[in-house]
Design an enzyme around this catalytic site. Structure first.
Site, mmCIF file in Angstrom:
data_model
loop_
_atom_site.group_PDB
_atom_site.id
_atom_site.type_symbol
_atom_site.label_atom_id
_atom_site.label_comp_id
_atom_site.label_asym_id
_atom_site.label_seq_id
_atom_site.Cartn_x
_atom_site.Cartn_y
_atom_site.Cartn_z
ATOM 1 N N SER A 173 0.857 -1.176 0.000
ATOM 2 C CA SER A 173 0.000 0.000 0.000
ATOM 3 C C SER A 173 0.893 1.225 0.000
ATOM 4 O O SER A 173 2.105 1.111 0.195
ATOM 5 C CB SER A 173 -0.901 0.008 1.240
ATOM 6 O OG SER A 173 -1.772 1.122 1.239
ATOM 7 N N ARG A 197 -0.239 -4.050 -6.754
ATOM 8 C CA ARG A 197 -1.450 -4.701 -6.240
ATOM 9 C C ARG A 197 -2.673 -3.994 -6.818
ATOM 10 O O ARG A 197 -2.686 -2.770 -6.983
ATOM 11 C CB ARG A 197 -1.486 -4.612 -4.701
ATOM 12 C CG ARG A 197 -2.658 -5.321 -4.038
ATOM 13 C CD ARG A 197 -2.530 -6.832 -4.156
ATOM 14 N NE ARG A 197 -3.462 -7.549 -3.302
ATOM 15 C CZ ARG A 197 -4.659 -8.007 -3.688
ATOM 16 N NH1 ARG A 197 -5.094 -7.768 -4.919
ATOM 17 N NH2 ARG A 197 -5.411 -8.696 -2.857
ATOM 18 N N CYS A 199 4.481 -14.410 -10.704
ATOM 19 C CA CYS A 199 3.250 -13.758 -10.246
ATOM 20 C C CYS A 199 3.431 -13.128 -8.864
ATOM 21 O O CYS A 199 3.884 -13.776 -7.920
ATOM 22 C CB CYS A 199 2.106 -14.768 -10.208
ATOM 23 S SG CYS A 199 0.542 -14.089 -9.607
ATOM 24 N N CYS A 221 -1.183 -9.764 -7.704
ATOM 25 C CA CYS A 221 -1.868 -8.458 -7.741
ATOM 26 C C CYS A 221 -3.325 -8.593 -8.148
ATOM 27 O O CYS A 221 -4.118 -7.694 -7.889
ATOM 28 C CB CYS A 221 -1.131 -7.496 -8.669
ATOM 29 S SG CYS A 221 -1.330 -7.835 -10.435
#
Length: 640
Positions: free
Chosen positions: A139, A388, A609, A612
């Site tokens: 974040s 993400r 990977c 996300c």
């Protein structure tokens, strides 16, 4: 270690030896798209004259088998699984929490607080697919501490890693060569007085320590792969995924069945676009009375910069360049108070964009070369990268939150405040309210459940009566207002007005079509020529993925499953020029030439990977279904 990871990523990504097909490549043109469609038509004509066996062989060369996961290829009809013991062992708790992010941790902590306050014995278990608590968290993040103040009032004394109070706010509109400052008025969502710049993964890890101290049983490295149901249809719990399955879908010698984790009430806190939440939406029609969710993708880097350029507590946001006026998105740049002069920089793009040639990763790299941005990073060093998906639907897209046997919290439901660019406080509050409702359902001796799985019915009302609901309602029209003929500028004008009147307008705007329906055919769009990375300020994708610490067991079925292995070439490549090779921020999807050079095929580099979920959201054919890989796999973020 870094060099080894980079080499591994490059090996996965370029296994075919065709580097020119890499993510973000602009070597394809509208002529190439037309040519691909013509080659596919020619292939069909050739196949009509072949025998059945020849047709099958020819088809397998053009459309080789990709998906081997048992969710697409049933094991019941596979003779290799005939004599394998499929018995699962189980365990039972009062409450099971799926996902160890801010919402899940807050729910766990609140449940144990309530149990202590009421002298009740309550077993609370939490499963998290990351190998370590906080390892999959990414974040910005600039956090409003309002929920943390309620949950743990003495968080400062307990050492919560909120070390950087915001001291300076800046918001600007970028043109290609200049920056236009925009004042942030009191009461506007981007005013960050009283907030903290944090490394959210570290905050979540600290929350995990608080939960564990209260007696919460936590199981990192266990991926919940399946929702279990009682005979009456209510949720019974989850099963963790099986391990020891080879890439071709066959059982290996070390095969182990997953565990059944059962509970009276299950709280799903998987984060944005959780793969179990997707199933719950369908089974219980939870989206029947709301709009489809709309999403964005956020990409982020951590930098150590020249100390003379470091201003701890400074928060900057921009909109505009390098995006065009009709593509929603913008940047953030946060100065952290860490032992080294550290800056978090990121770029978010709405996944409702229409041009299939857009590469979010390369837009981010291009942004860093803006004349007002580039000097900050000169002389610095990039130390981390990640990405993400995030919810942007807000108020209009909040689903029904409860169902027999459980509920949805945090980004599984979608409580992000888009203009505020914050969702952690709402996620935490939703987890706390869900915990209170679940505790009521478990301990109220006067209420009788209609189903075996308990439904925390009061949770919905608690949300509606909380500041989460009023906050999201007041800004409900900001995000959809950018769907107007004037794009960015019309959206900014409307947003300013609605924020001045605190969202009191008597209407609610619609988001329109879901993101996957927004892409235009490549023939209707202009290819985008991105500048080459310089390796100093901007970087290539493989170098970036190496910084995520991503690792998966190589010999397992790809967890990026395809409902139909032929669709990527037949439709996505032929019509949209293979957008998955550009919207993926980790180089998972790659179109490579066939051995006879007659066309191309899709190669999935599943080991790259970073979880996300963008592919599952933006795939124009909705053919990709993201499922969990073996527990512990994925990125290994350190305070992202």
């Amino acid at each position: 270690m870094h060099a080894a990871r980079q080499a591994a990523c490059r090996g996965n990504y370029l296994a075919s030896g065709h580097a020119h097909c890499c993510q973000g490549s602009t070597s394809f043109s509208r002529i190439d798209t037309y040519s691909a469609a013509m080659r596919y038509s020619a292939t069909l004509r050739k196949m009509r004259g072949l025998s059945w066996l020849a047709k099958r062989y020819y088809s397998e060369q053009i459309f080789p088998k990709i998906t081997t996961h048992y969710s697409i290829v049933p094991r019941e009809t596979d003779p290799r699984w005939k004599d394998v013991n499929m018995e699962r062992f189980g365990d039972e708790a009062d409450v099971l929490i799926v996902g160890g992010g801010p919402a899940g941790m807050s729910a766990a902590i609140r449940l144990k607080q309530l149990a202590q306050q009421n002298s009740k014995e309550l077993r609370v278990c939490l499963v998290e697919k990351s190998a370590e608590i906080g390892g999959h968290i990414l974040s910005g993040a600039c956090v409003d501490p309002v929920a943390l103040n309620e949950l743990i009032p003495d968080w400062k004394d307990k050492g919560a890693p909120l070390n950087t109070p915001v001291t300076t706010d800046r918001f600007s509109i970028l043109t290609e060569t200049s920056r236009i400052p925009v004042p942030i008025l009191p009461g506007f969502p981007l005013r960050n007085h009283g907030n903290y710049v944090v490394r959210l993964g570290h905050v979540v890890r600290w929350l995990g320590e608080q939960a564990e101290a209260l007696g919460v049983e936590m199981y990192p490295g266990y991926a919940a792969s399946e929702v279990l149901y009682h005979e009456d249809g209510s949720v019974k719990g989850v099963a963790t995924n099986d391990v020891g399955i080879a890439k071709d879908g066959s059982p290996k010698d070390n095969f182990e069945r997953g565990m059944e984790l059962l509970a009276k009430c299950t709280i799903f806190a998987e984060g944005c676009h959780g793969h179990l939440a997707k199933q719950l939406f369908q089974k219980f029609s939870l989206r029947e009375k709301c709009e489809p969710q709309t999403y964005g993708i956020g990409l982020k880097e951590l930098w150590e910069v020249d100390p003379s350029k470091h201003r701890p507590g400074t928060v900057e946001h921009t909109v505009g360049w390098p995006l065009d006026a009709h593509t929603y998105g913008g940047s953030f740049l946060y100065h952290l108070n860490e032992p080294t002069p550290m800056i978090a920089v990121g770029f978010a793009i709405g996944l409702d964009y229409s041009n299939p040639y857009i590469s979010p990763f390369r837009e981010f790299q291009k942004f860093k070369h803006h004349p007002s941005v580039k000097p900050i990073f000169e002389g610095g060093k990039r130390i981390a990268y990640g990405a993400r998906a995030l919810n942007e639907g807000g108020f209009q897209s909040i689903p029904k939150l409860t169902f027999p046997g459980g509920c949805l919290v945090g980004c599984s439901a979608g409580f992000l405040n888009v203009p505020k660019i914050k969702g952690t406080h709402n996620a935490m509050k939703s987890g706390m309210l869900a915990a209170e409702s679940a505790f009521e359902a478990l301990t109220d001796e006067n209420s009788k459940s209609e189903t075996l799985g308990l439904e925390p019915k009061s949770y919905e009302d608690k949300i509606r009566n909380s500041w989460v609901w009023s906050e999201l309602k007041s800004i409900r029209n900001v995000r959809p207002s950018f769907h107007n003929p004037f794009g960015l500028y019309g959206g900014l004008l409307y947003s300013g007005i609605t924020m001045l009147i605190r969202g009191k307008e008597p209407w609610t705007l619609s988001h329109g079509d879901p993101d996957h329906k927004r892409l235009k055919p490549a023939s209707e769009c202009k290819p985008i020529e991105y500048p080459k990375p310089d390796g100093v300020i901007s970087f290539d994708l493989l170098t970036s993925v190496a910084l995520t610490g991503t690792n998966h067991e190589g010999d397992q079925p790809p967890h990026l499953t395809l409902k139909d292995d032929t669709v990527p070439v037949k439709r996505n490549l032929a019509v949209f020029n293979g957008p998955e090779q550009r919207f993926c921020p980790a180089g998972v999807y790659e179109f490579v030439p066939l051995e006879d050079t007659s066309g191309q095929r899709l190669q999935i580099n599943a080991q790259n990977c970073i979880h996300c979920k963008t592919c599952d959201i933006k795939d124009p054919s909705q053919n990709i279904n993201w499922v969990v890989p073996e527990g512990g796999g994925g990125p290994a973020y350190n305070g992202m």
